[in-house]
Write a protein that holds these residues in place. Structure first.
Motif, PDB file in Angstrom:
ATOM      1  N   VAL A 108       0.898  -1.292  -0.006  1.00  9.74           N
ATOM      2  CA  VAL A 108      -0.141  -0.088   0.059  1.00  9.74           C
ATOM      3  C   VAL A 108       0.899   1.386   0.082  1.00  9.74           C
ATOM      4  O   VAL A 108       0.437   2.021  -0.759  1.00  9.74           O
ATOM      5  CB  VAL A 108      -0.748  -0.069   1.174  1.00  9.74           C
ATOM      6  CG1 VAL A 108      -1.575   1.254   1.389  1.00  9.74           C
ATOM      7  CG2 VAL A 108      -1.761  -1.123   1.032  1.00  9.74           C
ATOM      8  N   LEU A 109       1.950   1.511   0.814  1.00 11.47           N
ATOM      9  CA  LEU A 109       2.665   2.584   1.026  1.00 11.47           C
ATOM     10  C   LEU A 109       3.409   2.676  -0.427  1.00 11.47           C
ATOM     11  O   LEU A 109       3.647   3.741  -0.757  1.00 11.47           O
ATOM     12  CB  LEU A 109       3.733   2.256   2.136  1.00 11.47           C
ATOM     13  CG  LEU A 109       3.468   2.430   3.405  1.00 11.47           C
ATOM     14  CD1 LEU A 109       4.260   1.906   4.508  1.00 11.47           C
ATOM     15  CD2 LEU A 109       2.925   3.927   3.552  1.00 11.47           C
ATOM     16  N   GLU A 147      -0.452   7.451   8.325  1.00  6.98           N
ATOM     17  CA  GLU A 147      -0.899   6.375   9.281  1.00  6.98           C
ATOM     18  C   GLU A 147      -0.216   4.996   8.893  1.00  6.98           C
ATOM     19  O   GLU A 147       0.447   4.457   9.852  1.00  6.98           O
ATOM     20  CB  GLU A 147      -2.436   6.359   9.134  1.00  6.98           C
ATOM     21  CG  GLU A 147      -2.945   7.618   9.690  1.00  6.98           C
ATOM     22  CD  GLU A 147      -3.187   7.522  11.091  1.00  6.98           C
ATOM     23  OE1 GLU A 147      -2.803   6.558  11.513  1.00  6.98           O
ATOM     24  OE2 GLU A 147      -3.909   8.371  11.635  1.00  6.98           O
ATOM     25  N   PHE A 148      -0.167   4.677   7.666  1.00  6.73           N
ATOM     26  CA  PHE A 148       0.548   3.144   7.363  1.00  6.73           C
ATOM     27  C   PHE A 148       1.957   3.226   7.637  1.00  6.73           C
ATOM     28  O   PHE A 148       2.346   2.022   7.881  1.00  6.73           O
ATOM     29  CB  PHE A 148       0.211   2.885   5.775  1.00  6.73           C
ATOM     30  CG  PHE A 148      -1.153   2.307   5.812  1.00  6.73           C
ATOM     31  CD1 PHE A 148      -1.487   1.046   6.339  1.00  6.73           C
ATOM     32  CD2 PHE A 148      -2.188   2.895   4.981  1.00  6.73           C
ATOM     33  CE1 PHE A 148      -2.691   0.496   6.193  1.00  6.73           C
ATOM     34  CE2 PHE A 148      -3.472   2.290   4.647  1.00  6.73           C
ATOM     35  CZ  PHE A 148      -3.461   1.098   5.044  1.00  6.73           C
ATOM     36  N   MET A 205      -4.818  10.737   0.752  1.00  7.54           N
ATOM     37  CA  MET A 205      -3.890   9.514   0.396  1.00  7.54           C
ATOM     38  C   MET A 205      -2.564   9.896   1.188  1.00  7.54           C
ATOM     39  O   MET A 205      -2.041   9.213   1.825  1.00  7.54           O
ATOM     40  CB  MET A 205      -3.431   9.465  -0.950  1.00  7.54           C
ATOM     41  CG  MET A 205      -4.417   8.658  -1.672  1.00  7.54           C
ATOM     42  SD  MET A 205      -3.860   7.320  -3.088  1.00  7.54           S
ATOM     43  CE  MET A 205      -3.533   8.682  -4.270  1.00  7.54           C
ATOM     44  N   ARG A 206      -2.269  11.311   1.062  1.00 12.40           N
ATOM     45  CA  ARG A 206      -1.010  11.728   1.960  1.00 12.40           C
ATOM     46  C   ARG A 206      -1.095  11.503   3.472  1.00 12.40           C
ATOM     47  O   ARG A 206      -0.245  11.015   4.300  1.00 12.40           O
ATOM     48  CB  ARG A 206      -0.692  13.248   1.775  1.00 12.40           C
ATOM     49  CG  ARG A 206      -0.431  13.416   0.364  1.00 12.40           C
ATOM     50  CD  ARG A 206       0.124  14.824   0.193  1.00 12.40           C
ATOM     51  NE  ARG A 206       0.460  15.204  -1.363  1.00 12.40           N
ATOM     52  CZ  ARG A 206       1.603  14.646  -1.857  1.00 12.40           C
ATOM     53  NH1 ARG A 206       2.548  13.933  -1.173  1.00 12.40           N
ATOM     54  NH2 ARG A 206       1.769  15.057  -3.293  1.00 12.40           N
ATOM     55  N   GLN A 207      -2.498  11.690   3.927  1.00 11.48           N
ATOM     56  CA  GLN A 207      -2.781  11.422   5.348  1.00 11.48           C
ATOM     57  C   GLN A 207      -2.547   9.893   5.768  1.00 11.48           C
ATOM     58  O   GLN A 207      -2.053   9.476   6.738  1.00 11.48           O
ATOM     59  CB  GLN A 207      -4.137  11.676   6.031  1.00 11.48           C
ATOM     60  CG  GLN A 207      -4.310  11.859   7.502  1.00 11.48           C
ATOM     61  CD  GLN A 207      -3.163  12.257   8.274  1.00 11.48           C
ATOM     62  OE1 GLN A 207      -2.971  13.515   7.959  1.00 11.48           O
ATOM     63  NE2 GLN A 207      -3.289  11.677   9.245  1.00 11.48           N
ATOM     64  N   LEU A 233      -8.376   3.641  10.301  1.00  5.98           N
ATOM     65  CA  LEU A 233      -7.008   3.421  10.921  1.00  5.98           C
ATOM     66  C   LEU A 233      -6.879   4.194  12.346  1.00  5.98           C
ATOM     67  O   LEU A 233      -5.983   3.478  13.160  1.00  5.98           O
ATOM     68  CB  LEU A 233      -5.969   4.196   9.923  1.00  5.98           C
ATOM     69  CG  LEU A 233      -5.676   3.185   8.700  1.00  5.98           C
ATOM     70  CD1 LEU A 233      -4.902   4.075   7.656  1.00  5.98           C
ATOM     71  CD2 LEU A 233      -4.798   2.117   8.925  1.00  5.98           C
ATOM     72  N   SER A 234      -7.381   5.059  12.392  1.00  5.18           N
ATOM     73  CA  SER A 234      -7.525   5.881  13.549  1.00  5.18           C
ATOM     74  C   SER A 234      -8.074   4.824  14.789  1.00  5.18           C
ATOM     75  O   SER A 234      -7.718   4.864  15.878  1.00  5.18           O
ATOM     76  CB  SER A 234      -8.286   7.203  13.715  1.00  5.18           C
ATOM     77  OG  SER A 234      -8.329   7.786  14.771  1.00  5.18           O
ATOM     78  N   LYS A 235      -9.194   4.128  14.535  1.00  2.81           N
ATOM     79  CA  LYS A 235      -9.644   3.411  15.443  1.00  2.81           C
ATOM     80  C   LYS A 235      -9.011   2.254  15.835  1.00  2.81           C
ATOM     81  O   LYS A 235      -8.958   1.513  16.758  1.00  2.81           O
ATOM     82  CB  LYS A 235     -11.107   2.942  14.785  1.00  2.81           C
ATOM     83  CG  LYS A 235     -12.146   4.005  14.931  1.00  2.81           C
ATOM     84  CD  LYS A 235     -13.703   3.262  14.425  1.00  2.81           C
ATOM     85  CE  LYS A 235     -14.540   4.261  14.410  1.00  2.81           C
ATOM     86  NZ  LYS A 235     -15.945   4.100  14.045  1.00  2.81           N
TER      87      LYS A 235
END
Length: 916
Positions: A9-10, A49-50, A43-45, A133-135
């Motif tokens: 993904v990254l 996260e990833f 996508m940048r955010q 992702l935050s959760k």
């Protein structure tokens, strides 16, 4: 596997955000680009996260299978990563679709609801993924899923117990070493009678080969113990701790010596190193470091294990060739699989211990042989399965049933857990980026020979290979990946090229079974060879079709599929059209060996496609519409009927590999057995091109080839004398070129290669055509790195061998219809690295002289169509390393004489009758 998905993904986010097309489309859309720009920001955010998620997962080493909270959390990470992967590829698809419409109609296109809605949908999905992702981060903290000081998930002590139990199982599973008698004898010899300097010895091979068992049997011998003042056996394993290792060595030495400080538990690393070094400096010691996974620990251990001239020995057992390279020169053992007879003997010993002579009953031989074949010479598997079957009744149906469920048994039977765990450890220890690459090897059929270049291109197309900077290509990074996987003994090398580089690989059957199981569970890929598998295709992201006639015409879940590879040759064009109809996000499509004559229309709509293999099909035309696939990197048209490519091919600006050839009659002894495709000179605008073959020469093409500055391989046909000077001028500017094929326009076309600049970096050269003056051109003096030379139809009047004598790196030499003289001579000291020699269709050649100490490591020779050769070459007995000779179309007198020569008794002769 979660970290493996995150890696992909990254990589895709970085590639998507870095595209010039994004800015170009945004500038043309004006105010209408707000959704696209919002998607970019989202996508940048998500990338941030990833990135943090990946860092967390990378710190997690061997984790406990009993940590259910962590397992459940990882599953959720994988789900989010997979969904993010889908959204990003959808984003890429919309970019590709928009970019093919042209600027004039782009604003109108944007206003159409289906496109505007598509971008808004992408934006909303990205927002949802950010929330998820935050959760996940909150959930991780809520349930106390943290990382300990040692970089492991909490509650992992059971892992070490499991590893130690596995070590013990491996150590004691065999009563004696079978099949490695020669290696055992050599190891004993080195320990007792070797040199006085401290010597490091390595024993390397895949998990389950018996490395530990072999060394343990030698280590326990009284004659070995008596030869050393002290000894210690240390299991290093994957999750080693350097302090623990040093303390364990000292503890074992304390049992034999009393003058070591007793308080080792409270001593720091530096003190432990010094204590151990001081104690060992005047000792003749034997230390075994079992199951070493990396070189990291060796830096300190090297200082602790004193270097002296007391005859000390250190033995490393490892699955990793990189670790094995720590051994002193000529002190490494590479264990191989047992041969068929050895495997059968070992199996019978374990499966039939109560039968006299430990022989297999006649009624069970068929199924017993199938079971042994499945083990492919892996001792651990043979012993474990044989021991399990020793308790089974000797009924044919029972053994038949066991064989048919052997894959399930290995995956689920507790008595075979040692086999499963030994192989699992190697796979689980792979870094995240390599896990994806290795699992991808599971898409190939059983016993398939995987080609290096093909596999690396597939990895790149899938986004598995990371970009490391402007001065290294993705192919070079992928090459490092493959070497590391092979060094870890997860793939076996089948064939190497003239430079010793592994070109084809195979995966052990049992390793493949485990990989396929993992691929299915992880929804990574699916092999289709029966109708029952179709139901699972809804969730698979890669599909490999082994039997197309046993599955339905369509595949559910096609919108998630990234790779679709056909291995069934009986597939029609209509089946392909139907089966691939909804593969919107496809990156890899291989239709090799299918019966298609026309490219299915759906292919030209696959805007994410990077890899397209149409080789060995009946395809006749490459449609102009194919050039809409702007992300295409590899186009394989080898052995098709395509004789011309459309000028629009120049629009495929990311194309890196273009392979074309039309085979008329596959016989290297025929001059025009194949032909190249005609291409427009505009193909030289493709700055990323690395391999181009075969293309037909023309004036404009040879002038503009110099623009392909990244080219590594070039094959050009129909070359005329008038092309040569300009062609060579262009080639000399291709600083990365290592492989070059030049084939002349016709048999009588004379190629003048005199007064041209040398190519010092060339490694492989194939030159087919009549040479000016009947002599080897002087440019050959500049081919310093040449390892593979192939020449044909040269019509030379002088013996060419002296002109090649300076090629000290030459490994393979092929000469077809090259020389019209009678005598050919190989002098003393020539061709020190030559391993393979091919001489064909030189009908006047009647005498070959072979002096002593020429071609000292030659092991393979082909002599074909040397009609005047009636006697065995003078000095043939000097080729002491020769193992195999193939004779074809040779005079009967010659073939008879060869068979009667004493010097050929040790050589395998393959004889073919004279062609009529």
């Amino acid at each position: 596997m979660a970290e493996a998905v995150v890696y992909v993904v990254l990589g895709k986010i970085a590639a998507s955000l870095g595209r010039d097309a994004l800015n170009a489309i945004g500038s043309r859309l004006g105010k209408g680009a707000s959704d696209l720009l919002e998607a970019e920001n989202n996508m940048r955010q998500i990338e941030t996260e990833f990135t943090v998620m990946k860092a967390f997962l990378m710190q997690v080493t061997m984790r406990s299978s009993c940590n259910l909270a962590f397992d459940a959390w990882l599953d959720e990470v994988k789900k989010v990563a997979h969904d993010a992967d889908d959204v990003i590829d959808g984003y890429e698809y919309l970019l590709g679709q928009s970019n093919t419409e042209g600027s004039s109609s782009l604003t109108k296109l944007w206003r159409r609801s289906k496109h505007a809605g598509g971008w808004r949908s992408i934006t909303e999905q990205l927002k949802q993924i950010e929330v998820r992702l935050s959760k996940l981060t909150s959930m991780r903290d809520r349930y106390g899923i943290t990382i300990s000081a040692e970089g492991e998930v909490n509650h992992t002590s059971q892992n070490r117990q499991l590893e130690h139990a596995l070590d013990s199982t491996c150590l004691n599973i065999e009563d004696e070493v079978v099949g490695f008698e020669e290696e055992t004898s050599w190891l004993v010899q080195q320990l007792i009678h070797g040199r006085e300097e401290r010597t490091i010895i390595s024993v390397c091979g895949m998990g389950g080969l018996g490395k530990t068992t072999l060394v343990r049997q030698v280590y326990k011998k009284d004659e070995i113990k008596q030869n050393f003042n002290c000894s210690a056996w240390i299991s290093v394993s994957q999750s080693y701790n350097i302090q623990h290792l040093l303390r364990e060595i000292l503890r074992q030495l304390q049992e034999e010596e009393k003058d070591i400080p007793c308080q080792v538990d409270t001593t720091d690393v530096a003190s432990l190193v010094q204590t151990l070094a001081n104690f060992l400096q005047d000792k003749r010691y034997l230390i075994v470091l079992d199951d070493v996974w990396s070189r990291d620990a060796w830096v300190l251990l090297d200082h602790a294990l004193s270097i002296s001239n007391k005859g000390s020995r250190i033995i490393l057992t490892t699955r990793n060739e990189d670790v094995a390279s720590l051994a002193d020169d000529e002190h490494g053992i590479q264990l191989k699989m047992l041969g068929k007879e050895e495997a059968w003997d070992l199996f019978c010993q374990k499966a039939f211990p109560r039968i006299e002579g430990k022989t297999c009953p006649q009624s069970l031989i068929c199924w017993a042989e199938k079971i042994v074949d499945k083990c492919e010479g892996l001792p651990l598997a043979i012993v474990a399965i044989g021991s399990l079957l020793s308790h089974k009744k000797l009924y044919e149906n029972d053994w038949k049933s066991f064989y048919h469920q052997l894959d399930w048994q290995i995956g689920n039977n507790a008595e075979l857990s040692s086999v499963r765990n030994a192989l699992d450890l190697s796979i689980n220890h792979l870094p995240g980026n390599l896990k994806n690459c290795f699992l991808y090897c599971g898409i190939f059929p059983e016993d398939y020979e995987i080609r290096r270049d093909e596999l690396i291109r597939l990895w790149i197309a899938e986004g598995f290979v990371e970009q490391r900077g402007p001065h290294i290509t993705l192919e070079e990074v992928g090459n490092e990946y493959l070497n590391e996987i092979a060094q870890r003994s997860l793939l076996q090398v089948v064939q190497r090229d003239a430079d010793g580089i592994a070109q084809t690989f195979q995966m052990h059957d049992l390793v493949r079974d485990i990989v396929i199981s993992k691929c299915t569970v992880e929804k990574f890929s699916l092999l289709l060879d029966s109708s029952r598998d179709t139901m699972r295709s809804r969730e698979a992201r890669r599909v490999s079709v082994l039997k197309a006639d046993s599955i339905e015409d369509t595949l559910d879940g096609g919108e998630k599929i990234r790779s679709f590879i056909l291995f069934d040759r009986r597939v029609s064009s209509s089946w392909v059209e139907t089966a691939t109809g909804n593969f919107r996000l496809l990156r890899v499509l291989s239709l090799r060996f299918t019966e298609i004559t026309k490219l299915p229309d759906v292919v030209t709509t696959l805007f994410n496609l990077r890899y397209l293999d149409l080789s060995h099909t009946n395809l006749e035309v490459v449609p102009k519409a194919l050039c809409k696939l702007r992300k295409l990197q590899s186009l394989d048209l080898i052995v098709t009927r395509v004789v011309e490519l459309p000028p629009e091919i120049k629009k495929l600006t990311e194309l890196r590999f273009l392979l074309t050839v039309v085979i008329h009659e596959y016989d290297g002894r025929i001059f025009d057995c194949f032909q190249a495709a005609k291409v427009h000179p505009g193909i030289c605008l493709l700055k990323d091109m690395q391999e181009l073959r075969y293309v037909e020469a023309n004036k404009d093409l040879v002038v503009n080839l110099c623009n392909l500055t990244l080219l590594r391989t070039l094959g050009i046909m129909k070359a005329k004398c008038e092309h040569i000077k300009q062609l060579w001028t262009s080639i000399t500017r291709l600083v990365h070129l290592s492989k070059l094929d030049i084939i002349s326009y016709a048999k009588e076309e004379v190629l003048n290669l005199e007064n041209l600049d040398p190519l010092p970096n060339l490694e492989n050269f194939y030159l087919k055509g009549k040479l000016e003056g009947g002599v080897i051109p002087t440019i050959f003096s500049g081919f310093r790195k040449l390892s593979d030379l192939r020449m044909g139809w040269s019509r030379l009047q002088a013996d060419p061998i002296p002109s090649f004598a300076h090629l000290s790196h030459l490994v393979e030499l092929h000469l077809y219809r090259v020389y019209e003289g009678q005598i050919m001579t190989f002098r003393t000291g020539w061709f020190p690295k030559l391993e393979k020699l091919y001489l064909a269709d030189m009908e006047q050649l009647s005498c070959i002289e072979v002096e002593a100490q020429t071609m000292p490591i030659l092991n393979y020779m082909q002599l074909i169509g040397l009609r005047s050769m009636l006697v065995v070459p003078a000095g043939f007995q000097n080729l002491t390393s020769l193992q195999q000779v193939v004779l074809m179309d040779m005079p009967v007198e010659f073939m008879t004489m060869v068979q009667e020569q004493d010097c050929t008794k040790h050589i395998r002769l393959i004889l073919h009758r004279l062609r009529q």
